[in-house]
Design an enzyme around this catalytic site. Sequence first.
Site, mmCIF file in Angstrom:
data_model
loop_
_atom_site.group_PDB
_atom_site.id
_atom_site.type_symbol
_atom_site.label_atom_id
_atom_site.label_comp_id
_atom_site.label_asym_id
_atom_site.label_seq_id
_atom_site.Cartn_x
_atom_site.Cartn_y
_atom_site.Cartn_z
ATOM 1 N N THR B 153 121.967 -20.501 -39.757
ATOM 2 C CA THR B 153 120.694 -21.430 -39.333
ATOM 3 C C THR B 153 120.763 -22.608 -38.755
ATOM 4 O O THR B 153 121.353 -21.944 -37.722
ATOM 5 C CB THR B 153 119.658 -21.190 -40.680
ATOM 6 O OG1 THR B 153 120.173 -21.748 -42.034
ATOM 7 C CG2 THR B 153 118.835 -19.357 -41.218
ATOM 8 N N LYS B 179 126.705 -18.042 -45.368
ATOM 9 C CA LYS B 179 126.549 -19.095 -44.344
ATOM 10 C C LYS B 179 125.685 -19.686 -45.344
ATOM 11 O O LYS B 179 125.096 -19.486 -46.575
ATOM 12 C CB LYS B 179 124.855 -18.339 -43.260
ATOM 13 C CG LYS B 179 124.116 -17.476 -44.282
ATOM 14 C CD LYS B 179 122.811 -17.808 -44.403
ATOM 15 C CE LYS B 179 122.416 -19.486 -43.550
ATOM 16 N NZ LYS B 179 120.452 -20.135 -44.267
ATOM 17 N N THR B 190 119.807 -22.965 -48.618
ATOM 18 C CA THR B 190 119.664 -21.090 -48.852
ATOM 19 C C THR B 190 121.227 -20.317 -48.526
ATOM 20 O O THR B 190 121.529 -21.280 -47.456
ATOM 21 C CB THR B 190 118.864 -21.170 -47.988
ATOM 22 O OG1 THR B 190 117.579 -20.726 -48.723
ATOM 23 C CG2 THR B 190 119.392 -19.255 -47.736
ATOM 24 N N GLU B 277 124.964 -30.035 -43.527
ATOM 25 C CA GLU B 277 124.981 -30.718 -42.956
ATOM 26 C C GLU B 277 124.252 -32.391 -42.310
ATOM 27 O O GLU B 277 124.699 -32.866 -43.667
ATOM 28 C CB GLU B 277 122.993 -30.743 -43.165
ATOM 29 C CG GLU B 277 122.468 -29.238 -42.903
ATOM 30 C CD GLU B 277 120.701 -28.733 -43.588
ATOM 31 O OE1 GLU B 277 120.308 -29.470 -44.169
ATOM 32 O OE2 GLU B 277 120.399 -27.689 -42.926
ATOM 33 N N ASN B 401 117.045 -32.716 -41.027
ATOM 34 C CA ASN B 401 115.966 -31.864 -42.102
ATOM 35 C C ASN B 401 115.019 -32.564 -42.017
ATOM 36 O O ASN B 401 113.487 -32.436 -41.985
ATOM 37 C CB ASN B 401 116.873 -32.194 -43.654
ATOM 38 C CG ASN B 401 117.611 -31.433 -43.839
ATOM 39 O OD1 ASN B 401 117.167 -30.864 -44.106
ATOM 40 N ND2 ASN B 401 118.941 -31.753 -44.348
ATOM 41 N N SER B 406 110.541 -28.348 -35.760
ATOM 42 C CA SER B 406 110.554 -28.724 -34.856
ATOM 43 C C SER B 406 110.871 -28.547 -33.663
ATOM 44 O O SER B 406 112.248 -27.692 -34.134
ATOM 45 C CB SER B 406 110.408 -30.466 -34.477
ATOM 46 O OG SER B 406 111.482 -30.999 -34.904
#
Lengths: 406, 406
Positions: B153, B179, B190, B277, B401, B406
Amino acid sequence: MAVGDVTMPLMHVVKGVKIGSTEAHVRYPNRRDLVIFEFAEGSHVAGVFTQNAFCAAPVRISKTHLLEKNARYLVINTGNANAGTGTLGLQNAQKICEALAGIAGVVTQEILPFSTGVIGEQLPVDRIIAGLKPAFDSLQADAWSDAAKGIMTTDTTPKGASEQFELDGVTYTMTGISKGAGMIRPNMATMLSFVATDAPIARDLVQKLLKDAANQSFNRITIDGDTSTNDSCIFAATGQAGGQEIQSADDARYVIVAEVLTRVMKRLAQLIVRDGEGATKFITVTVEGGQNTDECCEVAYSIAHSPLVKTAIFASDPNWGRILCAIGYAKIQDLDVEKVQVWLDEVQLCKDGGAAADYTEEAGARVMQQSEMTIRVDLGRGTAKDTVYTCDLSYDYVKINADYRS
Amino acid sequence: MAVGDVTMPLMHVVKGVKIGSTEAHVRYPNRRDLVIFEFAEGSHVAGVFTQNAFCAAPVRISKTHLLEKNARYLVINTGNANAGTGTLGLQNAQKICEALAGIAGVVTQEILPFSTGVIGEQLPVDRIIAGLKPAFDSLQADAWSDAAKGIMTTDTTPKGASEQFELDGVTYTMTGISKGAGMIRPNMATMLSFVATDAPIARDLVQKLLKDAANQSFNRITIDGDTSTNDSCIFAATGQAGGQEIQSADDARYVIVAEVLTRVMKRLAQLIVRDGEGATKFITVTVEGGQNTDECCEVAYSIAHSPLVKTAIFASDPNWGRILCAIGYAKIQDLDVEKVQVWLDEVQLCKDGGAAADYTEEAGARVMQQSEMTIRVDLGRGTAKDTVYTCDLSYDYVKINADYRS
């Protein structure tokens, strides 16, 4: 920039309270960083403190002194938290108390010390002691705003609340100040607050009033099991405005004092959230329909602590999946997800655990763009309810906390 | 950019496993987003799943199917998590299983569905079903790298681990992919992982092997009580490389398989942290000297979750006060802070609860500037020990995040 209206109100003088302050150069030059409170003899003073195992030296000493004597003076420095400083830190806080006791002509146990700022460095104890005399000499009744400025750390605005109220024809005042800091997980903000009234209240009731009000205010943002090393809140009742002492919680006047104190402390607590580091939005999280307030709080904090929820709000993105996810990992026993409802202000996002049929992204985004909003959750399993307050998570939070010591 | 070496190794083929994939346009065009695993008849398949009350539709169905039948196929889509999607979400996941069962000629309960991506939107079920045939037609043994890409993702890199090992003269393979996503509090990432071996292992031992390995790998970053709606980890033993079936945990071969599986899963879990991230640093938090592993974990997670610690590390600021503060609010009963020691790699920051006498900011900053470091805490009250893995908190975490949808 703080969110919403954070202007200082008219700070009514509290009879029996005097405040002095000075520039002691604890960490930075040219700023008021040392504040003294004086409470008239016969005042009743109570405190609630951090639960952190590494509670700071001043917290340990304040707790001990409060048990031994009634407090007459508070001495507060900003710029250095005197936390994680071992035996030397305790000795330094003690030295400051002794020095002020000498100046004021009281015993050391009548002084409560408070510190906020960087953790893990020793206090510049000589500079602080040198500042005690000028601060003491400046003691005056009308200095609450100066005190509010003198206790700030990364706060962008001084924080105050003040009300007058009447009991049996006598007018009393309730005035307080607070300071806060990092708000991503409120438990790590160092929060200080000092509130006083000139109403006459029996000693044991002062502690009860403070504890109950803290549970609806600071404990809904920060002073709970998860707290910083220095969090402290002090409430003093000087009794100097006259009238018969309130001696029972059944007294109708007690109820009024409790309401005023709770309102003042809620305002002081919310001001800390509104000035959360990097905050652009003020968020009220209300959870109702719980079996008890504990589980309502668990769910509310789970939402309020979720970085994914907080970044979505920063981005004005009504990503309600992240709210559901946070509810889901709050570890509520036997939660029936199909009874869970979620609203953003008046817009229902989730109905019976899934998307509300009439929900539109436009409606959600409209609320998200506001600077203040309420996330309301109904757990559908009881009648208990609780509320916590938080802010969003922005680029600036990271910037402020990455740069804090530089 | 991921931290450290995250390159895909040579992904050894696992006998009895075939993988197919396609572009189903679940959310974005021109990317592989639908993956099918096929396990040879007679394979033993086990799973561990999220504890989140709002567990996603595919998780609910996978858990049920695993109880009813032995799994023959996995079907995984990225782009949409099919979580918070109510009854329709369950029906959609079921429809996909039925469609693949029809194509593969098995019963529906032999299919396990997995989804990852945005929460709260319905699956584009027609596009996914249309993709099943091309994905099925592409089934082949040597496609692990394609699968690793097909389940990403916000991952910036595909994640894989593969080892070969020998038992009684037979060579076996253990290969897996994973992942992940947001890592500020790993509980909200996730996480999906699929691991297979061609060693012959009895059914109940497969579940035990997976559970034990997960507790040392994914459960030390994410799959625990606090998890996302979709976290799942599947382990399959096909037995297709021959040899006598391992039927007891006392079998010496069992111990070797357990070691290899744990090593592969640790690598897959750590790859998720390395690709957290916005991560710029990989942090190992080891807590020893505890009374039990639970309290070691509590303290380790308290540090690993602290945004103040994580931003300080991002800024290469050896602000050990924030580490002490996080230890202090981990709620360890009767913690004697004066027995607590903290090291950053080999540099001792705190000795007996305060600053180590020979500690210098330069020494601390030198370690902080590394891209990988270990925070080691000794609680001084026992012999238990545990380790969790995390990353720092950077501007980019907020950016990713805040922008995710978007």
